[in-house]
Design a protein around this motif. Structure first.
Motif, PDB file in Angstrom:
ATOM      1  N   MET A  12       0.785  -1.265  -0.204  1.00  0.00           N
ATOM      2  CA  MET A  12       0.036   0.100   0.097  1.00  0.00           C
ATOM      3  C   MET A  12       0.800   1.241   0.026  1.00  0.00           C
ATOM      4  SD  MET A  12      -3.338   0.094  -0.417  1.00  0.00           S
ATOM      5  CE  MET A  12      -4.625   0.997   0.605  1.00  0.00           C
ATOM      6  N   LYS A  13       2.011   1.354   0.834  1.00  0.00           N
ATOM      7  CA  LYS A  13       2.700   2.259   0.644  1.00  0.00           C
ATOM      8  C   LYS A  13       3.679   2.545  -0.720  1.00  0.00           C
ATOM      9  CE  LYS A  13       6.892   4.271   3.247  1.00  0.00           C
ATOM     10  NZ  LYS A  13       8.098   4.154   3.594  1.00  0.00           N
ATOM     11  N   HIS A  14       3.725   1.554  -1.419  1.00  0.00           N
ATOM     12  CA  HIS A  14       4.491   1.714  -2.777  1.00  0.00           C
ATOM     13  C   HIS A  14       3.342   2.323  -3.623  1.00  0.00           C
ATOM     14  CE1 HIS A  14       6.952   1.163  -5.833  1.00  0.00           C
ATOM     15  NE2 HIS A  14       6.183   0.533  -6.714  1.00  0.00           N
ATOM     16  N   LEU A  15       2.181   1.842  -3.544  1.00  0.00           N
ATOM     17  CA  LEU A  15       1.128   2.420  -4.358  1.00  0.00           C
ATOM     18  C   LEU A  15       1.085   4.121  -3.896  1.00  0.00           C
ATOM     19  CD1 LEU A  15      -1.504   2.443  -6.009  1.00  0.00           C
ATOM     20  CD2 LEU A  15      -2.897   1.597  -4.143  1.00  0.00           C
ATOM     21  N   HIS A  16       1.111   4.298  -2.592  1.00  0.00           N
ATOM     22  CA  HIS A  16       0.850   5.745  -2.280  1.00  0.00           C
ATOM     23  C   HIS A  16       1.810   6.585  -2.647  1.00  0.00           C
ATOM     24  CE1 HIS A  16      -0.750   8.952   0.071  1.00  0.00           C
ATOM     25  NE2 HIS A  16       0.244   8.897   0.929  1.00  0.00           N
ATOM     26  N   SER A  17       3.308   6.083  -2.760  1.00  0.00           N
ATOM     27  CA  SER A  17       4.509   6.753  -3.211  1.00  0.00           C
ATOM     28  C   SER A  17       4.222   6.853  -4.941  1.00  0.00           C
ATOM     29  CB  SER A  17       5.445   5.909  -3.059  1.00  0.00           C
ATOM     30  OG  SER A  17       5.788   5.944  -1.680  1.00  0.00           O
ATOM     31  N   THR A  18       3.604   5.954  -5.421  1.00  0.00           N
ATOM     32  CA  THR A  18       3.635   6.001  -6.848  1.00  0.00           C
ATOM     33  C   THR A  18       2.742   6.955  -7.506  1.00  0.00           C
ATOM     34  OG1 THR A  18       4.333   3.618  -7.296  1.00  0.00           O
ATOM     35  CG2 THR A  18       3.207   4.549  -9.082  1.00  0.00           C
ATOM     36  N   LEU A  19       1.516   6.945  -6.662  1.00  0.00           N
ATOM     37  CA  LEU A  19       0.295   7.725  -6.951  1.00  0.00           C
ATOM     38  C   LEU A  19       0.735   9.289  -6.755  1.00  0.00           C
ATOM     39  CD1 LEU A  19      -2.881   6.045  -5.587  1.00  0.00           C
ATOM     40  CD2 LEU A  19      -2.418   6.411  -7.994  1.00  0.00           C
ATOM     41  N   ALA A  20       1.676   9.256  -5.844  1.00  0.00           N
ATOM     42  CA  ALA A  20       2.375  10.859  -5.430  1.00  0.00           C
ATOM     43  C   ALA A  20       2.790  11.586  -6.643  1.00  0.00           C
ATOM     44  CB  ALA A  20       3.223  10.890  -4.377  1.00  0.00           C
ATOM     45  N   ILE A  21       3.492  10.475  -7.508  1.00  0.00           N
ATOM     46  CA  ILE A  21       4.045  10.890  -8.771  1.00  0.00           C
ATOM     47  C   ILE A  21       3.124  11.277  -9.893  1.00  0.00           C
ATOM     48  CG2 ILE A  21       5.643  10.291 -10.862  1.00  0.00           C
ATOM     49  CD1 ILE A  21       7.161  10.921  -8.298  1.00  0.00           C
ATOM     50  N   VAL A  22       2.269  10.556  -9.881  1.00  0.00           N
ATOM     51  CA  VAL A  22       0.919  10.957 -10.808  1.00  0.00           C
ATOM     52  C   VAL A  22       0.416  12.031 -10.303  1.00  0.00           C
ATOM     53  CG1 VAL A  22      -1.199  10.247 -11.526  1.00  0.00           C
ATOM     54  CG2 VAL A  22       0.611   8.202 -11.338  1.00  0.00           C
ATOM     55  N   LEU A  23       0.041  12.227  -8.823  1.00  0.00           N
ATOM     56  CA  LEU A  23      -0.478  13.548  -8.477  1.00  0.00           C
ATOM     57  C   LEU A  23       0.131  14.726  -8.717  1.00  0.00           C
ATOM     58  CD1 LEU A  23      -2.560  15.099  -6.878  1.00  0.00           C
ATOM     59  CD2 LEU A  23      -1.139  14.331  -4.670  1.00  0.00           C
ATOM     60  N   LEU A  24       1.720  14.772  -8.399  1.00  0.00           N
ATOM     61  CA  LEU A  24       2.524  15.989  -8.668  1.00  0.00           C
ATOM     62  C   LEU A  24       2.373  16.257 -10.160  1.00  0.00           C
ATOM     63  CD1 LEU A  24       5.347  15.185  -6.358  1.00  0.00           C
ATOM     64  CD2 LEU A  24       3.446  16.808  -6.038  1.00  0.00           C
ATOM     65  N   LEU A  25       2.517  15.124 -10.998  1.00  0.00           N
ATOM     66  CA  LEU A  25       2.531  15.403 -12.695  1.00  0.00           C
ATOM     67  C   LEU A  25       1.208  16.148 -12.995  1.00  0.00           C
ATOM     68  CD1 LEU A  25       4.541  12.372 -13.815  1.00  0.00           C
ATOM     69  CD2 LEU A  25       5.162  14.867 -13.920  1.00  0.00           C
ATOM     70  N   ALA A  26       0.046  15.347 -12.590  1.00  0.00           N
ATOM     71  CA  ALA A  26      -1.274  16.022 -12.873  1.00  0.00           C
ATOM     72  C   ALA A  26      -1.444  17.425 -12.490  1.00  0.00           C
ATOM     73  CB  ALA A  26      -2.517  15.137 -12.286  1.00  0.00           C
ATOM     74  N   LEU A  27      -0.959  17.563 -11.368  1.00  0.00           N
ATOM     75  CA  LEU A  27      -1.267  18.845 -10.891  1.00  0.00           C
ATOM     76  C   LEU A  27      -0.331  19.952 -11.610  1.00  0.00           C
ATOM     77  CD1 LEU A  27      -1.415  18.902  -6.898  1.00  0.00           C
ATOM     78  CD2 LEU A  27      -3.353  19.483  -8.605  1.00  0.00           C
ATOM     79  N   VAL A  28       0.790  19.699 -11.825  1.00  0.00           N
ATOM     80  CA  VAL A  28       1.720  20.486 -12.671  1.00  0.00           C
ATOM     81  C   VAL A  28       1.228  20.666 -14.176  1.00  0.00           C
ATOM     82  CG1 VAL A  28       3.922  20.787 -13.802  1.00  0.00           C
ATOM     83  CG2 VAL A  28       3.714  20.032 -11.172  1.00  0.00           C
ATOM     84  N   VAL A  29       0.624  19.549 -14.811  1.00  0.00           N
ATOM     85  CA  VAL A  29       0.089  19.668 -15.999  1.00  0.00           C
ATOM     86  C   VAL A  29      -1.127  20.392 -16.065  1.00  0.00           C
ATOM     87  CG1 VAL A  29      -1.120  18.320 -17.834  1.00  0.00           C
ATOM     88  CG2 VAL A  29       1.010  17.656 -16.991  1.00  0.00           C
ATOM     89  N   ALA A  30      -2.020  20.342 -14.830  1.00  0.00           N
ATOM     90  CA  ALA A  30      -3.092  21.194 -14.835  1.00  0.00           C
ATOM     91  C   ALA A  30      -2.662  22.711 -14.940  1.00  0.00           C
ATOM     92  CB  ALA A  30      -3.996  20.857 -13.885  1.00  0.00           C
ATOM     93  N   ILE A  31      -1.789  22.925 -13.724  1.00  0.00           N
ATOM     94  CA  ILE A  31      -1.455  24.409 -13.672  1.00  0.00           C
ATOM     95  C   ILE A  31      -0.752  24.829 -14.904  1.00  0.00           C
ATOM     96  CG2 ILE A  31       0.209  25.728 -12.455  1.00  0.00           C
ATOM     97  CD1 ILE A  31      -0.404  23.844  -9.899  1.00  0.00           C
ATOM     98  N   VAL A  32       0.010  24.160 -15.596  1.00  0.00           N
ATOM     99  CA  VAL A  32       0.752  24.886 -16.710  1.00  0.00           C
ATOM    100  C   VAL A  32      -0.301  25.132 -17.692  1.00  0.00           C
ATOM    101  CG1 VAL A  32       2.417  24.272 -18.505  1.00  0.00           C
ATOM    102  CG2 VAL A  32       3.090  23.920 -16.324  1.00  0.00           C
ATOM    103  N   ILE A  33      -1.171  24.179 -18.177  1.00  0.00           N
ATOM    104  CA  ILE A  33      -2.029  24.154 -19.059  1.00  0.00           C
ATOM    105  C   ILE A  33      -2.934  25.332 -19.019  1.00  0.00           C
ATOM    106  CG2 ILE A  33      -3.896  23.430 -20.352  1.00  0.00           C
ATOM    107  CD1 ILE A  33      -2.245  20.773 -20.464  1.00  0.00           C
ATOM    108  N   THR A  34      -3.274  25.433 -17.767  1.00  0.00           N
ATOM    109  CA  THR A  34      -4.240  26.684 -17.068  1.00  0.00           C
ATOM    110  C   THR A  34      -3.526  27.921 -17.196  1.00  0.00           C
ATOM    111  OG1 THR A  34      -5.528  24.749 -15.713  1.00  0.00           O
ATOM    112  CG2 THR A  34      -5.914  27.669 -15.310  1.00  0.00           C
ATOM    113  N   LEU A  35      -2.394  28.015 -16.822  1.00  0.00           N
ATOM    114  CA  LEU A  35      -1.625  29.211 -17.115  1.00  0.00           C
ATOM    115  C   LEU A  35      -1.589  29.512 -18.378  1.00  0.00           C
ATOM    116  CD1 LEU A  35       0.160  31.539 -15.466  1.00  0.00           C
ATOM    117  CD2 LEU A  35       1.823  29.935 -15.694  1.00  0.00           C
ATOM    118  N   ALA A  36      -1.408  28.821 -19.315  1.00  0.00           N
ATOM    119  CA  ALA A  36      -1.419  28.983 -20.777  1.00  0.00           C
ATOM    120  C   ALA A  36      -2.678  29.557 -21.196  1.00  0.00           C
ATOM    121  CB  ALA A  36      -0.837  27.859 -21.464  1.00  0.00           C
TER     122      ALA A  36
END
Length: 138
Positions: free
Chosen positions: A1-25
């Protein structure tokens, strides 16, 4: 479960950065609000938070270690108090930003709301990631 949480953290960070960059554009170019991109960040945030809640209640580092004695131990305090609290605040901010933006009729205001709330939420999340013990870096 901890490994899933760590892996999803990467997905979350990427998704937020993508959302922020596209919204900024979109905001900078006075383009329409892209609700699907904002939804990507929201879904990733909620999924990660759900997995984190499960870990918080079953892990010995979570609520089970909540005590006055552990308040003096910075790593224990990070796991049972600081990390969950800041993640909850980040999730709440991102959810508020998405909810307020989807009710806007003006695209510029919607983009600005998502930018503001997602960036602050991301800062909260980044502030309490246990970088030193994160399984991707440990």
């Amino acid at each position: 479960m901890k490994h899933l949480h760590s892996t999803l953290a990467i997905v979350l960070l990427l998704a937020l950065v993508v959302a922020i960059v596209i919204t900024l554009a979109n905001y900078s170019g006075k383009k329409p609000y892209n609700r699907k991109i904002a939804l990507l960040g929201l879904i990733a945030t909620h999924l990660q938070f759900l997995v984190g809640l499960i870990i918080y209640f079953v892990s010995p580092l979570g609520i089970q270690s909540f005590s006055g004695e552990n308040m003096g131990n910075s790593l224990s305090r990070l796991y049972f108090l600081e990390h969950p609290l800041m993640m909850l605040l980040g999730v709440v901010l991102i959810t508020i930003g998405y909810s307020k933006a989807k009710r806007q009729t003006d695209s510029q205001k919607a983009n600005k709301l998502v930018l503001t709330f997602y960036i602050i939420g991301l800062i909260f999340i980044l502030s309490r990631i246990p970088w030193s013990t994160w399984s991707l870096f440990a």
